[in-house]
Design a protein around this motif. Sequence first.
Motif, PDB file in Angstrom:
ATOM      1  N   THR A  94     123.324 -15.846  71.505  1.00 43.04           N
ATOM      2  CA  THR A  94     123.568 -16.491  72.788  1.00 43.04           C
ATOM      3  C   THR A  94     122.271 -16.494  73.571  1.00 43.04           C
ATOM      4  O   THR A  94     121.701 -15.434  73.836  1.00 43.04           O
ATOM      5  CB  THR A  94     124.663 -15.747  73.574  1.00 43.04           C
ATOM      6  N   ARG A  95     121.781 -17.693  73.914  1.00 42.88           N
ATOM      7  CA  ARG A  95     120.572 -17.823  74.733  1.00 42.88           C
ATOM      8  C   ARG A  95     120.923 -17.560  76.184  1.00 42.88           C
ATOM      9  O   ARG A  95     121.982 -17.964  76.663  1.00 42.88           O
ATOM     10  CB  ARG A  95     120.020 -19.242  74.640  1.00 42.88           C
ATOM     11  N   LEU A  96     120.005 -16.920  76.872  1.00 43.19           N
ATOM     12  CA  LEU A  96     120.220 -16.606  78.274  1.00 43.19           C
ATOM     13  C   LEU A  96     118.962 -16.948  79.047  1.00 43.19           C
ATOM     14  O   LEU A  96     117.852 -16.596  78.632  1.00 43.19           O
ATOM     15  CB  LEU A  96     120.548 -15.116  78.422  1.00 43.19           C
ATOM     16  N   GLY A  97     119.131 -17.662  80.143  1.00 40.37           N
ATOM     17  CA  GLY A  97     117.988 -18.035  80.943  1.00 40.37           C
ATOM     18  C   GLY A  97     118.401 -18.468  82.338  1.00 40.37           C
ATOM     19  O   GLY A  97     119.567 -18.381  82.701  1.00 40.37           O
ATOM     20  N   TYR A  98     117.430 -18.937  83.106  1.00 40.69           N
ATOM     21  CA  TYR A  98     117.701 -19.382  84.467  1.00 40.69           C
ATOM     22  C   TYR A  98     116.987 -20.699  84.722  1.00 40.69           C
ATOM     23  O   TYR A  98     115.947 -20.987  84.157  1.00 40.69           O
ATOM     24  CB  TYR A  98     117.292 -18.323  85.494  1.00 40.69           C
ATOM     25  N   SER A  99     117.584 -21.510  85.600  1.00 40.64           N
ATOM     26  CA  SER A  99     117.039 -22.838  85.856  1.00 40.64           C
ATOM     27  C   SER A  99     115.794 -22.740  86.725  1.00 40.64           C
ATOM     28  O   SER A  99     115.685 -21.881  87.603  1.00 40.64           O
ATOM     29  CB  SER A  99     118.074 -23.725  86.531  1.00 40.64           C
ATOM     30  N   VAL A 100     114.854 -23.662  86.449  1.00 38.69           N
ATOM     31  CA  VAL A 100     113.629 -23.735  87.250  1.00 38.69           C
ATOM     32  C   VAL A 100     113.389 -25.167  87.724  1.00 38.69           C
ATOM     33  O   VAL A 100     112.271 -25.543  88.024  1.00 38.69           O
ATOM     34  CB  VAL A 100     112.409 -23.180  86.480  1.00 38.69           C
ATOM     35  N   GLY A 101     114.456 -25.955  87.781  1.00 36.87           N
ATOM     36  CA  GLY A 101     114.370 -27.275  88.375  1.00 36.87           C
ATOM     37  C   GLY A 101     114.317 -28.424  87.389  1.00 36.87           C
ATOM     38  O   GLY A 101     114.590 -28.263  86.199  1.00 36.87           O
ATOM     39  N   HIS A 102     113.945 -29.601  87.936  1.00 35.27           N
ATOM     40  CA  HIS A 102     113.961 -30.842  87.170  1.00 35.27           C
ATOM     41  C   HIS A 102     112.566 -31.382  86.877  1.00 35.27           C
ATOM     42  O   HIS A 102     112.437 -32.388  86.193  1.00 35.27           O
ATOM     43  CB  HIS A 102     114.762 -31.903  87.926  1.00 35.27           C
ATOM     44  N   ASP A 103     111.539 -30.748  87.397  1.00 37.94           N
ATOM     45  CA  ASP A 103     110.169 -31.223  87.239  1.00 37.94           C
ATOM     46  C   ASP A 103     109.464 -30.407  86.154  1.00 37.94           C
ATOM     47  O   ASP A 103     109.329 -29.186  86.268  1.00 37.94           O
ATOM     48  CB  ASP A 103     109.430 -31.108  88.570  1.00 37.94           C
ATOM     49  N   GLU A 104     108.994 -31.097  85.103  1.00 40.26           N
ATOM     50  CA  GLU A 104     108.403 -30.398  83.971  1.00 40.26           C
ATOM     51  C   GLU A 104     107.137 -29.626  84.356  1.00 40.26           C
ATOM     52  O   GLU A 104     106.954 -28.483  83.942  1.00 40.26           O
ATOM     53  CB  GLU A 104     108.079 -31.377  82.842  1.00 40.26           C
ATOM     54  N   ALA A 105     106.280 -30.224  85.163  1.00 35.82           N
ATOM     55  CA  ALA A 105     105.033 -29.557  85.545  1.00 35.82           C
ATOM     56  C   ALA A 105     105.318 -28.277  86.327  1.00 35.82           C
ATOM     57  O   ALA A 105     104.713 -27.236  86.075  1.00 35.82           O
ATOM     58  CB  ALA A 105     104.153 -30.497  86.365  1.00 35.82           C
ATOM     59  N   SER A 106     106.266 -28.338  87.240  1.00 35.66           N
ATOM     60  CA  SER A 106     106.647 -27.154  88.014  1.00 35.66           C
ATOM     61  C   SER A 106     107.282 -26.097  87.108  1.00 35.66           C
ATOM     62  O   SER A 106     107.019 -24.901  87.245  1.00 35.66           O
ATOM     63  CB  SER A 106     107.617 -27.553  89.123  1.00 35.66           C
ATOM     64  N   ALA A 107     108.115 -26.543  86.173  1.00 36.03           N
ATOM     65  CA  ALA A 107     108.766 -25.608  85.243  1.00 36.03           C
ATOM     66  C   ALA A 107     107.734 -24.898  84.382  1.00 36.03           C
ATOM     67  O   ALA A 107     107.829 -23.684  84.160  1.00 36.03           O
ATOM     68  CB  ALA A 107     109.776 -26.354  84.375  1.00 36.03           C
ATOM     69  N   LEU A 108     106.734 -25.645  83.913  1.00 33.25           N
ATOM     70  CA  LEU A 108     105.681 -25.031  83.089  1.00 33.25           C
ATOM     71  C   LEU A 108     104.876 -24.019  83.897  1.00 33.25           C
ATOM     72  O   LEU A 108     104.491 -22.966  83.376  1.00 33.25           O
ATOM     73  CB  LEU A 108     104.775 -26.107  82.502  1.00 33.25           C
ATOM     74  N   GLN A 109     104.632 -24.311  85.161  1.00 30.89           N
ATOM     75  CA  GLN A 109     103.906 -23.380  86.021  1.00 30.89           C
ATOM     76  C   GLN A 109     104.726 -22.095  86.218  1.00 30.89           C
ATOM     77  O   GLN A 109     104.192 -20.989  86.141  1.00 30.89           O
ATOM     78  CB  GLN A 109     103.605 -24.022  87.370  1.00 30.89           C
ATOM     79  N   GLN A 110     106.030 -22.245  86.448  1.00 33.23           N
ATOM     80  CA  GLN A 110     106.889 -21.068  86.624  1.00 33.23           C
ATOM     81  C   GLN A 110     106.976 -20.263  85.329  1.00 33.23           C
ATOM     82  O   GLN A 110     107.028 -19.032  85.370  1.00 33.23           O
ATOM     83  CB  GLN A 110     108.268 -21.496  87.095  1.00 33.23           C
ATOM     84  N   LEU A 111     106.990 -20.949  84.191  1.00 30.84           N
ATOM     85  CA  LEU A 111     107.000 -20.249  82.907  1.00 30.84           C
ATOM     86  C   LEU A 111     105.727 -19.438  82.735  1.00 30.84           C
ATOM     87  O   LEU A 111     105.768 -18.273  82.323  1.00 30.84           O
ATOM     88  CB  LEU A 111     107.146 -21.244  81.750  1.00 30.84           C
ATOM     89  N   ASP A 112     104.587 -20.030  83.080  1.00 31.33           N
ATOM     90  CA  ASP A 112     103.309 -19.334  82.976  1.00 31.33           C
ATOM     91  C   ASP A 112     103.315 -18.067  83.829  1.00 31.33           C
ATOM     92  O   ASP A 112     102.888 -17.001  83.388  1.00 31.33           O
ATOM     93  CB  ASP A 112     102.174 -20.266  83.397  1.00 31.33           C
ATOM     94  N   GLU A 113     103.849 -18.175  85.044  1.00 29.48           N
ATOM     95  CA  GLU A 113     103.934 -17.008  85.929  1.00 29.48           C
ATOM     96  C   GLU A 113     104.876 -15.949  85.355  1.00 29.48           C
ATOM     97  O   GLU A 113     104.580 -14.753  85.396  1.00 29.48           O
ATOM     98  CB  GLU A 113     104.411 -17.441  87.321  1.00 29.48           C
ATOM     99  N   ALA A 114     106.015 -16.376  84.805  1.00 25.76           N
ATOM    100  CA  ALA A 114     106.988 -15.434  84.242  1.00 25.76           C
ATOM    101  C   ALA A 114     106.422 -14.720  83.020  1.00 25.76           C
ATOM    102  O   ALA A 114     106.724 -13.551  82.782  1.00 25.76           O
ATOM    103  CB  ALA A 114     108.278 -16.173  83.871  1.00 25.76           C
ATOM    104  N   ARG A 115     105.579 -15.417  82.258  1.00 26.11           N
ATOM    105  CA  ARG A 115     105.005 -14.816  81.052  1.00 26.11           C
ATOM    106  C   ARG A 115     103.985 -13.731  81.360  1.00 26.11           C
ATOM    107  O   ARG A 115     103.612 -12.977  80.461  1.00 26.11           O
ATOM    108  CB  ARG A 115     104.368 -15.897  80.177  1.00 26.11           C
ATOM    109  N   HIS A 116     103.538 -13.623  82.601  1.00 27.13           N
ATOM    110  CA  HIS A 116     102.638 -12.520  82.956  1.00 27.13           C
ATOM    111  C   HIS A 116     103.347 -11.180  82.801  1.00 27.13           C
ATOM    112  O   HIS A 116     102.735 -10.188  82.429  1.00 27.13           O
ATOM    113  CB  HIS A 116     102.103 -12.676  84.383  1.00 27.13           C
ATOM    114  N   SER A 117     104.651 -11.163  83.074  1.00 28.53           N
ATOM    115  CA  SER A 117     105.404  -9.918  82.924  1.00 28.53           C
ATOM    116  C   SER A 117     106.124  -9.837  81.586  1.00 28.53           C
ATOM    117  O   SER A 117     106.403  -8.749  81.101  1.00 28.53           O
ATOM    118  CB  SER A 117     106.408  -9.755  84.065  1.00 28.53           C
ATOM    119  N   GLU A 118     106.444 -10.998  80.987  1.00 34.20           N
ATOM    120  CA  GLU A 118     107.157 -10.994  79.705  1.00 34.20           C
ATOM    121  C   GLU A 118     106.707 -12.180  78.864  1.00 34.20           C
ATOM    122  O   GLU A 118     107.207 -13.291  79.023  1.00 34.20           O
ATOM    123  CB  GLU A 118     108.668 -11.058  79.943  1.00 34.20           C
TER     124      GLU A 118
END
Length: 80
Positions: free
Chosen positions: A48-72
């Motif tokens: 079962t995949r588990l995650g959270y939404s980061v919106g509808h804009d790909e560029a913003s989502a990629l930026q949030q992913l980059d920030e999240a990957r600093h901790s994980e």
Amino acid sequence: TTPTDNSTTYYIIIGAFKEDKNIEAARLQLQQRFPDSIILVEKTNRLTRLGYSVGHDEASALQQLDEARHSEPAYWLMKK
């Protein structure tokens, strides 16, 4: 510029779990960390995949992913 497709939602996936107790613990943790976000719980064949939404804009989502990957570093992006 290209128009964004508002029907596509991007999710940061924090993991894929097999056992219900692990899914529930991770879901509760996400709800506490991201109370305004939609939590995705998607069952596949065995996990079962588990995650959270980061919106509808790909560029913003990629930026949030980059920030999240600093901790994980194992987090990944999924669009749905």
